[in-house]
Design a protein around this motif. Structure first.
Motif, PDB file in Angstrom:
ATOM      1  N   GLY A 159       0.810  -1.218   0.000  1.00  0.00           N
ATOM      2  CA  GLY A 159       0.000   0.000   0.000  1.00  0.00           C
ATOM      3  C   GLY A 159       0.838   1.260   0.000  1.00  0.00           C
ATOM      4  N   GLN A 160       1.970   1.234   0.704  1.00  0.00           N
ATOM      5  CA  GLN A 160       2.851   2.397   0.724  1.00  0.00           C
ATOM      6  C   GLN A 160       3.481   2.654  -0.639  1.00  0.00           C
ATOM      7  OE1 GLN A 160       4.881   0.669   4.419  1.00  0.00           O
ATOM      8  NE2 GLN A 160       5.380   2.840   4.568  1.00  0.00           N
ATOM      9  N   MET A 161       3.885   1.590  -1.313  1.00  0.00           N
ATOM     10  CA  MET A 161       4.482   1.752  -2.641  1.00  0.00           C
ATOM     11  C   MET A 161       3.452   2.269  -3.640  1.00  0.00           C
ATOM     12  SD  MET A 161       7.626   1.035  -2.242  1.00  0.00           S
ATOM     13  CE  MET A 161       8.306   0.755  -3.881  1.00  0.00           C
ATOM     14  N   HIS A 162       2.230   1.771  -3.541  1.00  0.00           N
ATOM     15  CA  HIS A 162       1.166   2.243  -4.424  1.00  0.00           C
ATOM     16  C   HIS A 162       0.889   3.723  -4.180  1.00  0.00           C
ATOM     17  CE1 HIS A 162      -3.326   1.909  -5.787  1.00  0.00           C
ATOM     18  NE2 HIS A 162      -2.586   2.586  -6.631  1.00  0.00           N
ATOM     19  N   ALA A 163       0.748   4.097  -2.912  1.00  0.00           N
ATOM     20  CA  ALA A 163       0.463   5.498  -2.575  1.00  0.00           C
ATOM     21  C   ALA A 163       1.594   6.427  -2.999  1.00  0.00           C
ATOM     22  CB  ALA A 163       0.201   5.627  -1.075  1.00  0.00           C
ATOM     23  N   PHE A 207      -2.580  -2.810 -12.917  1.00  0.00           N
ATOM     24  CA  PHE A 207      -2.631  -3.837 -11.888  1.00  0.00           C
ATOM     25  C   PHE A 207      -2.116  -3.308 -10.561  1.00  0.00           C
ATOM     26  CE2 PHE A 207      -3.051  -7.108 -15.241  1.00  0.00           C
ATOM     27  CZ  PHE A 207      -4.064  -7.868 -14.645  1.00  0.00           C
ATOM     28  N   ARG A 208      -2.849  -3.652  -9.508  1.00  0.00           N
ATOM     29  CA  ARG A 208      -2.463  -3.285  -8.154  1.00  0.00           C
ATOM     30  C   ARG A 208      -2.694  -4.474  -7.224  1.00  0.00           C
ATOM     31  NH1 ARG A 208       0.072  -0.002 -10.265  1.00  0.00           N
ATOM     32  NH2 ARG A 208      -0.333   2.226 -10.438  1.00  0.00           N
ATOM     33  N   PRO A 209      -1.813  -4.688  -6.235  1.00  0.00           N
ATOM     34  CA  PRO A 209      -2.016  -5.764  -5.264  1.00  0.00           C
ATOM     35  C   PRO A 209      -2.976  -5.327  -4.169  1.00  0.00           C
ATOM     36  CG  PRO A 209       0.023  -4.618  -4.793  1.00  0.00           C
ATOM     37  CD  PRO A 209      -0.538  -3.984  -6.040  1.00  0.00           C
ATOM     38  N   GLU A 210      -3.505  -6.296  -3.469  1.00  0.00           N
ATOM     39  CA  GLU A 210      -4.343  -5.983  -2.318  1.00  0.00           C
ATOM     40  C   GLU A 210      -3.506  -5.264  -1.277  1.00  0.00           C
ATOM     41  OE1 GLU A 210      -6.372  -9.248  -0.608  1.00  0.00           O
ATOM     42  OE2 GLU A 210      -7.575  -9.675  -2.384  1.00  0.00           O
ATOM     43  N   ALA A 211      -3.885  -4.037  -0.960  1.00  0.00           N
ATOM     44  CA  ALA A 211      -3.088  -3.216  -0.048  1.00  0.00           C
ATOM     45  C   ALA A 211      -3.081  -3.773   1.365  1.00  0.00           C
ATOM     46  CB  ALA A 211      -3.604  -1.780  -0.049  1.00  0.00           C
ATOM     47  N   SER A 212      -4.071  -4.599   1.692  1.00  0.00           N
ATOM     48  CA  SER A 212      -4.171  -5.123   3.055  1.00  0.00           C
ATOM     49  C   SER A 212      -3.155  -6.221   3.337  1.00  0.00           C
ATOM     50  CB  SER A 212      -5.581  -5.663   3.301  1.00  0.00           C
ATOM     51  OG  SER A 212      -5.882  -6.721   2.403  1.00  0.00           O
ATOM     52  N   ARG A 213      -2.568  -6.767   2.307  1.00  0.00           N
ATOM     53  CA  ARG A 213      -1.618  -7.865   2.496  1.00  0.00           C
ATOM     54  C   ARG A 213      -0.204  -7.332   2.740  1.00  0.00           C
ATOM     55  NH1 ARG A 213      -3.548 -12.919   1.372  1.00  0.00           N
ATOM     56  NH2 ARG A 213      -5.624 -12.983   0.412  1.00  0.00           N
ATOM     57  N   HIS A 214       0.535  -8.066   3.568  1.00  0.00           N
ATOM     58  CA  HIS A 214       1.905  -7.668   3.904  1.00  0.00           C
ATOM     59  C   HIS A 214       2.826  -8.864   3.681  1.00  0.00           C
ATOM     60  CE1 HIS A 214       0.716  -3.803   5.780  1.00  0.00           C
ATOM     61  NE2 HIS A 214      -0.402  -4.472   6.051  1.00  0.00           N
ATOM     62  N   PRO A 215       3.249  -9.079   2.447  1.00  0.00           N
ATOM     63  CA  PRO A 215       4.093 -10.243   2.133  1.00  0.00           C
ATOM     64  C   PRO A 215       5.403 -10.217   2.911  1.00  0.00           C
ATOM     65  CG  PRO A 215       3.300  -9.155   0.136  1.00  0.00           C
ATOM     66  CD  PRO A 215       2.996  -8.240   1.276  1.00  0.00           C
ATOM     67  N   ARG A 216       5.858 -11.391   3.278  1.00  0.00           N
ATOM     68  CA  ARG A 216       7.124 -11.463   4.002  1.00  0.00           C
ATOM     69  C   ARG A 216       8.271 -11.013   3.094  1.00  0.00           C
ATOM     70  NH1 ARG A 216       5.354 -16.373   2.494  1.00  0.00           N
ATOM     71  NH2 ARG A 216       6.744 -17.761   1.297  1.00  0.00           N
ATOM     72  N   GLY A 228       5.868  10.454   0.432  1.00  0.00           N
ATOM     73  CA  GLY A 228       5.873   9.000   0.485  1.00  0.00           C
ATOM     74  C   GLY A 228       7.263   8.410   0.439  1.00  0.00           C
ATOM     75  N   VAL A 229       7.352   7.192  -0.054  1.00  0.00           N
ATOM     76  CA  VAL A 229       8.622   6.454  -0.120  1.00  0.00           C
ATOM     77  C   VAL A 229       9.559   7.153  -1.100  1.00  0.00           C
ATOM     78  CG1 VAL A 229       9.701   4.253  -0.684  1.00  0.00           C
ATOM     79  CG2 VAL A 229       7.435   4.295   0.403  1.00  0.00           C
ATOM     80  N   THR A 230      10.796   7.318  -0.684  1.00  0.00           N
ATOM     81  CA  THR A 230      11.798   7.956  -1.540  1.00  0.00           C
ATOM     82  C   THR A 230      12.570   6.894  -2.316  1.00  0.00           C
ATOM     83  OG1 THR A 230      12.090   9.789   0.008  1.00  0.00           O
ATOM     84  CG2 THR A 230      13.843   9.434  -1.604  1.00  0.00           C
ATOM     85  N   PRO A 231      12.518   6.924  -3.650  1.00  0.00           N
ATOM     86  CA  PRO A 231      13.245   5.918  -4.438  1.00  0.00           C
ATOM     87  C   PRO A 231      14.753   6.049  -4.227  1.00  0.00           C
ATOM     88  CG  PRO A 231      11.707   7.172  -5.809  1.00  0.00           C
ATOM     89  CD  PRO A 231      11.813   7.891  -4.505  1.00  0.00           C
ATOM     90  N   LYS A 232      15.445   4.934  -4.285  1.00  0.00           N
ATOM     91  CA  LYS A 232      16.905   4.924  -4.218  1.00  0.00           C
ATOM     92  C   LYS A 232      17.406   4.339  -5.529  1.00  0.00           C
ATOM     93  CE  LYS A 232      20.783   3.271  -1.399  1.00  0.00           C
ATOM     94  NZ  LYS A 232      21.175   2.423  -0.243  1.00  0.00           N
TER      95      LYS A 232
END
Length: 477
Positions: A18-22, A51-60, A383-387
């Motif tokens: 969800g953070q990456m999408h936002a 395509f977007r993943p389910e934001a509620s999921r937190h893959p390991r 949001g997330v800062t790309p590296k």
């Protein structure tokens, strides 16, 4: 895969999809949902046709898995492990064994492909040489369903050839990753740079997939389009997307230059519609219509982590040859031997070239992913800062160049929103008129065309893009 010892990347932050999408950094590859064992049901087309993943999921291990995560290994890290003994290394195209320009001579590979036929030929050769049991690649859906294209694992030469051609349409990998895990065998996967990178990052966490992924075949990439691009083409040809059965984004005509693209729709009633890209309101690739936001932060043009990668030779005399010509970068020693043997047998017409030639064939793409990326990284964002491997920098850019990079970002972001508004209003003209106006403005600033170009030229001197055809920003393989 590389025979070197596989290392696990260090633990990172508790980053989530969800953070990456936002943050506009999700490319929709589906690798994270494959890791979460959620399967393809967790990947959906959003309101913009991406395509977007389910934001509620937190893959390991997500922070080390997402190809745009600042905590994941970059392309240099992956290539350093996979191709440690490579003969050559160039900061623009990475590590490699050899590079070529040319086409396939045998059978109909060149005729049925968008370019020189090398991607399909290589996939078929891997099957024939018993080096893989299946090849995952993008094909049209057989059933009357959406989306129009998806990944499938083909296990015969006929199935692979049925999937030839470029597909400028969103797809995701979770379904074929699941099949590779469930069904033992050796597999090759064809994909754009970020998808290939995601697979290798997933292999660092998944020993079973690492064992079964034998080869990766990369496609040079300009950017990913949303599903709305096809819908826009249909609108401009007087049709609704519901009437479209199939699309050829690059209908081949040997009588015309390879970079004169023609979009060709096949309708469900069996009739067809065609239009050249330069007659489409959003047909200039470089303007960025329907571009995925994450593509603004990609620095890999040529799929640097793939065992072999393919693009179009966008330099003369090859660009004018309507039969199509590939530029090929080989990184696997085994694949180099496979290619060289076919050259000696006369099955491939390939000339060896250096890295500078490869870069010239994709000159504008490298400009966008180096100078342009440095400019975009220098702008404030939330949001997330790309590296990335490119440092933020704005100094040295003239006003016109800044305007070009700003316009591309603006068009890529707003085209999604304006098209959605047009869909809600059931009024294609809302989008088409906006796109036509933006195209005229973009081409005036970039190529000095029309009255806008004359005005801009008086205010700002020409830049390196001025007067160049839009195919200079072509989509690649």
């Amino acid at each position: 895969m590389s025979s070197t010892e596989h290392r696990t990347p260090p633990s990172g932050t508790a980053l989530a999809p969800g953070q990456m999408h936002a943050s506009g950094l999700c490319i929709g590859c589906g690798a994270c949902m494959a890791q979460s064992d959620a399967g393809p049901a967790a990947m959906r087309l959003d309101r913009y046709g991406q395509f977007r993943p389910e934001a509620s999921r937190h893959p390991r291990g997500f922070a080390q898995l997402c190809p745009f995560s600042p905590d994941a290994w970059n392309e240099d890290d992956i290539a350093r492990e996979r191709f440690a003994s490579a003969r050559y290394c160039d900061p623009r195209i990475g590590r490699f064994e050899a590079a070529y320009v040319g086409y396939v001579r045998e059978r109909s590979f060149r005729n049925v492909g968008s370019s020189g036929g090398m991607a399909s030929w290589t996939a078929v050769a891997l099957l024939k040489e018993n080096l893989v049991d299946g090849v995952a690649h993008v094909v049209p859906r057989c059933e009357d369903a959406k989306p129009l294209f998806h990944y499938r694992i083909s296990r015969s030469a006929e199935e692979i050839c049925a999937g030839a051609k470029s597909r400028y349409y969103p797809v995701e990998l979770s379904e074929v990753i699941d099949e590779m895990r469930r069904r033992p065998g050796r597999y090759a996967v064809v994909g754009i740079p970020c998808f290939i990178k995601a697979l290798h990052l997933l292999c660092l966490q998944d020993p079973l997939l690492r064992e079964r992924l034998a080869f990766t075949l990369g496609l040079f990439c300009g950017h990913m389009k949303s599903a709305r691009f096809v819908e826009s083409i249909a609108w401009q040809l007087g049709e609704r997307i519901e009437a479209v059965a199939d699309i050829d984004f690059r209908l081949k005509d040997t009588r015309r230059p390879a970079n004169w693209y023609t979009a060709h729709l096949v309708l469900k009633d069996g009739s067809t519609r065609s239009r050249d890209w330069w007659h489409l309101a959003d047909g200039d690739w470089g303007a960025g219509f329907f571009q995925n936001a994450a593509c603004n932060f990609c620095d890999d043009v040529v799929a640097e982590t793939a065992d072999i990668s393919f693009g179009d030779a966008w330099v003369e005399p090859y660009a004018s040859d309507g039969r199509g010509t590939n530029v090929v970068v080989v990184r696997s020693p085994l694949l180099r031997r496979l290619v060289d043997r076919a050259r000696e047998e006369g099955r491939l017409e390939l000339q060896e070239v250096d890295s500078a030639f490869v870069v010239r064939t994709q000159a504008a793409g490298f400009r966008q992913r180096r100078e342009g990326l440095a400019f975009r990284l220098s702008r404030p964002r939330q949001g997330v800062t790309p590296k990335k491997r490119v440092a933020p920098q704005r100094a040295g850019l003239d006003a016109r160049r800044v305007a070009i990079y700003w316009l591309r970002s603006f068009v890529s972001a707003q085209s999604h929103r304006v098209f959605r508004l047009a869909r809600i209003l059931h009024s294609p003209a809302v989008y088409i008129r906006w796109a036509s106006a933006m195209l005229a403005f973009y081409q005036g600033v970039t190529y000095s065309r029309g009255w806008i170009g004359k005005l801009v030229s008086r205010i700002c001197p020409d830049t390196t893009d001025s007067g160049k055809p839009s195919s200079d920003e072509g989509p690649g393989a």
